[in-house]
Design a protein around this motif. Structure first.
Motif, PDB file in Angstrom:
ATOM      1  N   LEU A 123       0.646  -1.259  -0.370  1.00 41.25           N
ATOM      2  CA  LEU A 123       0.184   0.074  -0.248  1.00 41.25           C
ATOM      3  C   LEU A 123       0.608   1.540  -0.211  1.00 41.25           C
ATOM      4  O   LEU A 123       0.506   2.380  -0.005  1.00 41.25           O
ATOM      5  N   ILE A 124       2.082   1.201   0.751  1.00 45.06           N
ATOM      6  CA  ILE A 124       2.882   2.433   0.391  1.00 45.06           C
ATOM      7  C   ILE A 124       3.979   2.638  -0.185  1.00 45.06           C
ATOM      8  O   ILE A 124       3.669   3.769  -0.672  1.00 45.06           O
ATOM      9  N   ASP A 125       4.748   1.052  -1.083  1.00 44.88           N
ATOM     10  CA  ASP A 125       5.691   1.808  -2.118  1.00 44.88           C
ATOM     11  C   ASP A 125       5.920   0.394  -2.574  1.00 44.88           C
ATOM     12  O   ASP A 125       5.104  -0.541  -1.834  1.00 44.88           O
ATOM     13  N   TYR A 126       6.455   0.992  -3.851  1.00 42.07           N
ATOM     14  CA  TYR A 126       7.263  -0.508  -4.946  1.00 42.07           C
ATOM     15  C   TYR A 126       7.526  -2.078  -3.655  1.00 42.07           C
ATOM     16  O   TYR A 126       8.304  -1.383  -2.795  1.00 42.07           O
ATOM     17  N   VAL A 127       6.900  -2.802  -3.971  1.00 39.86           N
ATOM     18  CA  VAL A 127       7.227  -4.074  -3.290  1.00 39.86           C
ATOM     19  C   VAL A 127       7.509  -5.336  -4.901  1.00 39.86           C
ATOM     20  O   VAL A 127       7.745  -4.767  -5.728  1.00 39.86           O
ATOM     21  N   ALA A 128       8.349  -6.455  -3.604  1.00 40.96           N
ATOM     22  CA  ALA A 128       9.029  -7.540  -5.124  1.00 40.96           C
ATOM     23  C   ALA A 128       7.346  -7.850  -5.348  1.00 40.96           C
ATOM     24  O   ALA A 128       6.445  -7.967  -5.448  1.00 40.96           O
ATOM     25  N   THR A 129       7.491  -8.598  -7.769  1.00 42.21           N
ATOM     26  CA  THR A 129       6.495  -8.698  -7.820  1.00 42.21           C
ATOM     27  C   THR A 129       5.536  -9.662  -7.091  1.00 42.21           C
ATOM     28  O   THR A 129       6.951 -10.522  -6.712  1.00 42.21           O
ATOM     29  N   GLY A 130       4.317 -10.012  -6.842  1.00 47.34           N
ATOM     30  CA  GLY A 130       3.967 -10.904  -6.900  1.00 47.34           C
ATOM     31  C   GLY A 130       3.685 -10.257  -4.854  1.00 47.34           C
ATOM     32  O   GLY A 130       3.041 -11.853  -4.373  1.00 47.34           O
ATOM     33  N   THR A 131       3.916  -9.911  -4.218  1.00 47.92           N
ATOM     34  CA  THR A 131       4.106  -9.614  -2.708  1.00 47.92           C
ATOM     35  C   THR A 131       3.243  -8.918  -2.517  1.00 47.92           C
ATOM     36  O   THR A 131       3.298  -7.370  -3.202  1.00 47.92           O
ATOM     37  N   GLY A 132       3.351  -8.535  -0.885  1.00 48.88           N
ATOM     38  CA  GLY A 132       1.923  -7.277  -1.115  1.00 48.88           C
ATOM     39  C   GLY A 132       0.451  -7.966  -1.264  1.00 48.88           C
ATOM     40  O   GLY A 132       0.403  -9.027  -2.094  1.00 48.88           O
ATOM     41  N   GLY A 133      -0.540  -7.269  -0.094  1.00 52.85           N
ATOM     42  CA  GLY A 133      -1.725  -8.262   0.015  1.00 52.85           C
ATOM     43  C   GLY A 133      -3.022  -6.786  -1.176  1.00 52.85           C
ATOM     44  O   GLY A 133      -4.372  -7.084  -1.048  1.00 52.85           O
ATOM     45  N   GLN A 134      -1.813  -6.256  -1.688  1.00 57.22           N
ATOM     46  CA  GLN A 134      -2.956  -4.992  -3.133  1.00 57.22           C
ATOM     47  C   GLN A 134      -3.697  -5.800  -3.689  1.00 57.22           C
ATOM     48  O   GLN A 134      -2.835  -6.977  -3.876  1.00 57.22           O
ATOM     49  N   THR A 201      19.690   5.033  -2.440  1.00 55.09           N
ATOM     50  CA  THR A 201      19.295   6.189  -3.894  1.00 55.09           C
ATOM     51  C   THR A 201      18.080   6.264  -4.362  1.00 55.09           C
ATOM     52  O   THR A 201      16.910   6.976  -5.109  1.00 55.09           O
ATOM     53  N   ASP A 202      17.004   5.541  -3.471  1.00 57.60           N
ATOM     54  CA  ASP A 202      15.216   4.710  -3.742  1.00 57.60           C
ATOM     55  C   ASP A 202      14.938   6.843  -3.270  1.00 57.60           C
ATOM     56  O   ASP A 202      14.328   7.515  -3.869  1.00 57.60           O
ATOM     57  N   TYR A 203      16.018   7.313  -2.613  1.00 54.73           N
ATOM     58  CA  TYR A 203      15.680   8.571  -2.466  1.00 54.73           C
ATOM     59  C   TYR A 203      16.347   9.897  -3.079  1.00 54.73           C
ATOM     60  O   TYR A 203      16.296  10.996  -2.619  1.00 54.73           O
ATOM     61  N   THR A 204      16.834   9.701  -4.285  1.00 60.75           N
ATOM     62  CA  THR A 204      17.922  10.417  -4.717  1.00 60.75           C
ATOM     63  C   THR A 204      17.263  10.145  -6.389  1.00 60.75           C
ATOM     64  O   THR A 204      16.577  10.969  -7.694  1.00 60.75           O
ATOM     65  N   THR A 205      17.879   9.144  -7.355  1.00 56.02           N
ATOM     66  CA  THR A 205      17.598   9.565  -8.754  1.00 56.02           C
ATOM     67  C   THR A 205      16.173   8.484  -8.954  1.00 56.02           C
ATOM     68  O   THR A 205      16.480   8.026  -9.963  1.00 56.02           O
ATOM     69  N   ALA A 206      15.370   7.455  -7.661  1.00 57.20           N
ATOM     70  CA  ALA A 206      14.690   6.506  -8.180  1.00 57.20           C
ATOM     71  C   ALA A 206      13.071   6.825  -8.789  1.00 57.20           C
ATOM     72  O   ALA A 206      13.452   8.466  -8.009  1.00 57.20           O
ATOM     73  N   ALA A 207      12.118   6.713  -8.600  1.00 59.14           N
ATOM     74  CA  ALA A 207      10.865   7.351  -9.804  1.00 59.14           C
ATOM     75  C   ALA A 207      10.223   7.484  -8.313  1.00 59.14           C
ATOM     76  O   ALA A 207      10.162   6.436  -7.337  1.00 59.14           O
ATOM     77  N   ASN A 208       9.654   8.190  -8.037  1.00 60.41           N
ATOM     78  CA  ASN A 208       9.495   9.433  -7.582  1.00 60.41           C
ATOM     79  C   ASN A 208       9.824   9.768  -5.813  1.00 60.41           C
ATOM     80  O   ASN A 208       9.558   9.642  -4.409  1.00 60.41           O
ATOM     81  N   ALA A 209      11.182  10.158  -5.981  1.00 59.61           N
ATOM     82  CA  ALA A 209      12.581   9.913  -5.329  1.00 59.61           C
ATOM     83  C   ALA A 209      11.591  10.911  -3.392  1.00 59.61           C
ATOM     84  O   ALA A 209      11.195  10.643  -2.731  1.00 59.61           O
ATOM     85  N   ASP A 210      11.091  12.060  -4.391  1.00 60.90           N
ATOM     86  CA  ASP A 210      10.842  13.230  -4.337  1.00 60.90           C
ATOM     87  C   ASP A 210       9.536  13.285  -2.681  1.00 60.90           C
ATOM     88  O   ASP A 210       9.435  13.605  -1.813  1.00 60.90           O
TER      89      ASP A 210
END
Length: 406
Positions: A123-134, A201-210
């Protein structure tokens, strides 16, 4: 009757009467004084514990702000260390729950905002494919990356999303949301004995870092605010504190021991330990992203032990000490007091084994809920026994029944 003899007999009868009164009243008075001192010492411990938790959350906020301002690997590690340090005093507040106090009133708030788990990280952020309950782990479905559905991130937005669809795993804030944002998913095998490996880098160059930065800061600010709301209600002069201290001693003690007994048997032994062993799933451990569950267990047990022994060691190294549960219980039943003292010591010894071993997700491998010879389920057995003894202590002291389950 001789007048002198009559006066002597009357004086003797009066002396016997006074002596009888002293024999019957003194223990009762001593018990009532001990009860009052115990309640007051409990309040002092609660106040200090929440003040420490708030102070450390403010230090976490400082570390998070420093990281967000200029993200790098070193600052990310500092933020993680601050999170771990913040968990130490908070873990020792967990026995102050389960009686509709400031931490978990009728709606379970703000505890549900502060320490809710397990959470569905998808629900919060990206996860590995196939994981998470959303519905899907597609990046577009989570809050950080779904700019169409959540164009603006605010504290109010995060609070409103939390628990939507009456799903308790839809957690958007609190310690464990922050934990996920710092560590990321723990996709390593338990045998690797590693926590989540989120890159700075999740907070620098990754998508939607801001947006990720903004989310981390908002969640941390909410945590500080919610802890402050609880801590303030236990401060000297606060309305709730006054009301609690104005309760009849038996009523206050019933609340105190309800919290301790339920944490020991129902919540800690049951929800936080047995469920993880039964399911053999690291997602069921309390701090699954940071692999800090071994400390959670120890600190939760310590929170109960603090009440039993009437002491609390503050983060500055000083100690609060006063009349303990054991002191009060000894005035009612020396045997029950001795038994609880022994059991509580056993509990702390066994949770120390878990804490020293670390990596709870690795420790649960190979354990089964019916084998109490293994470290985790052995500790569970002692925690359950302690919960029952705390409930019995409550009945012996106040005459009221306590259900230690949750």
């Amino acid at each position: 009757m001789n007048k002198t003899f009559a006066l002597s007999l009357l004086a003797t009868l009066m002396l016997i009467s006074c002596s009888d009164d002293e024999v019957s009243n003194t223990p009762t008075n001593e018990l009532e004084v001990a009860k009052s001192k115990f309640v007051n010492n409990y309040v002092a411990i609660v106040e200090a514990s929440y003040n420490d938790a708030l102070s450390k959350s403010e230090e976490l906020k400082t570390a998070v702000n420093a990281f967000v301002a200029a993200p790098d690997a070193a600052k990310l590690e500092e933020a993680k260390k601050a999170w771990l340090a913040a968990r130490e005093p908070y873990g020792q507040t967990e026995a102050f729950r389960f009686y509709n106090g400031p931490i978990d009133g009728d709606n379970g708030e703000p505890e549900g905002y502060i320490n809710a788990w397990p959470l569905d990280e998808a629900l919060i952020d990206y996860v590995a494919t196939g994981t998470g309950g959303q519905q899907t782990s597609d990046d577009r479905q989570n809050i950080v990356n779904n700019t169409a559905k959540y164009p603006t991130l605010t504290k109010e937005v995060l609070r409103n999303i939390s628990g939507y669809n009456d799903n308790e795993s839809n957690v958007t804030m609190g310690y464990h949301a922050i934990e996920f944002l710092l560590w990321g998913q723990d996709n390593t095998a338990p045998s690797e004995k590693k926590a989540g490996q989120r890159a700075y880098t999740d907070y620098t160059t990754a998508a939607n870092a801001d947006r990720r930065k903004q989310y981390l800061q908002l969640a941390t600010e909410i945590l500080v605010e919610d802890l402050a709301s609880v801590a303030n209600q236990w401060k000297s002069g606060a309305t709730y504190r006054k009301e609690f201290l104005a309760l009849a001693s038996n009523e206050a003690i019933d609340k105190i021991l309800t919290g301790a007994a339920k944490l020991s048997k129902g919540e800690l032994a049951g929800e936080r330990m047995t469920v993880a062993v039964k399911n053999q799933n690291q997602e069921d451990e309390h701090s699954c992203f940071s692999d800090n569950t071994h400390r959670d267990i120890y600190l939760n047990a310590q929170s109960i032990n603090n009440i039993i022994n009437g002491t609390y060691k503050k983060v500055d190294g000083s100690t609060i000490s006063g009349t303990s549960l054991l002191d009060v219980l000894a005035l009612v039943s020396t045997s029950e007091s001795a038994t609880l003292k022994s059991t509580s010591g056993t509990v702390m010894t066994k949770v120390s084994v878990i804490s020293n071993a670390q990596f709870f997700d690795y420790q649960i491998l190979g354990e089964t809920i019916d084998n109490t010879q293994k470290p985790i389920m052995s500790a569970v057995s002692s925690l359950e026994k302690q919960g029952d003894e705390l409930a019995q202590a409550g009945k012996s002291i106040t005459g009221k029944n306590i259900d230690p389950s949750v």
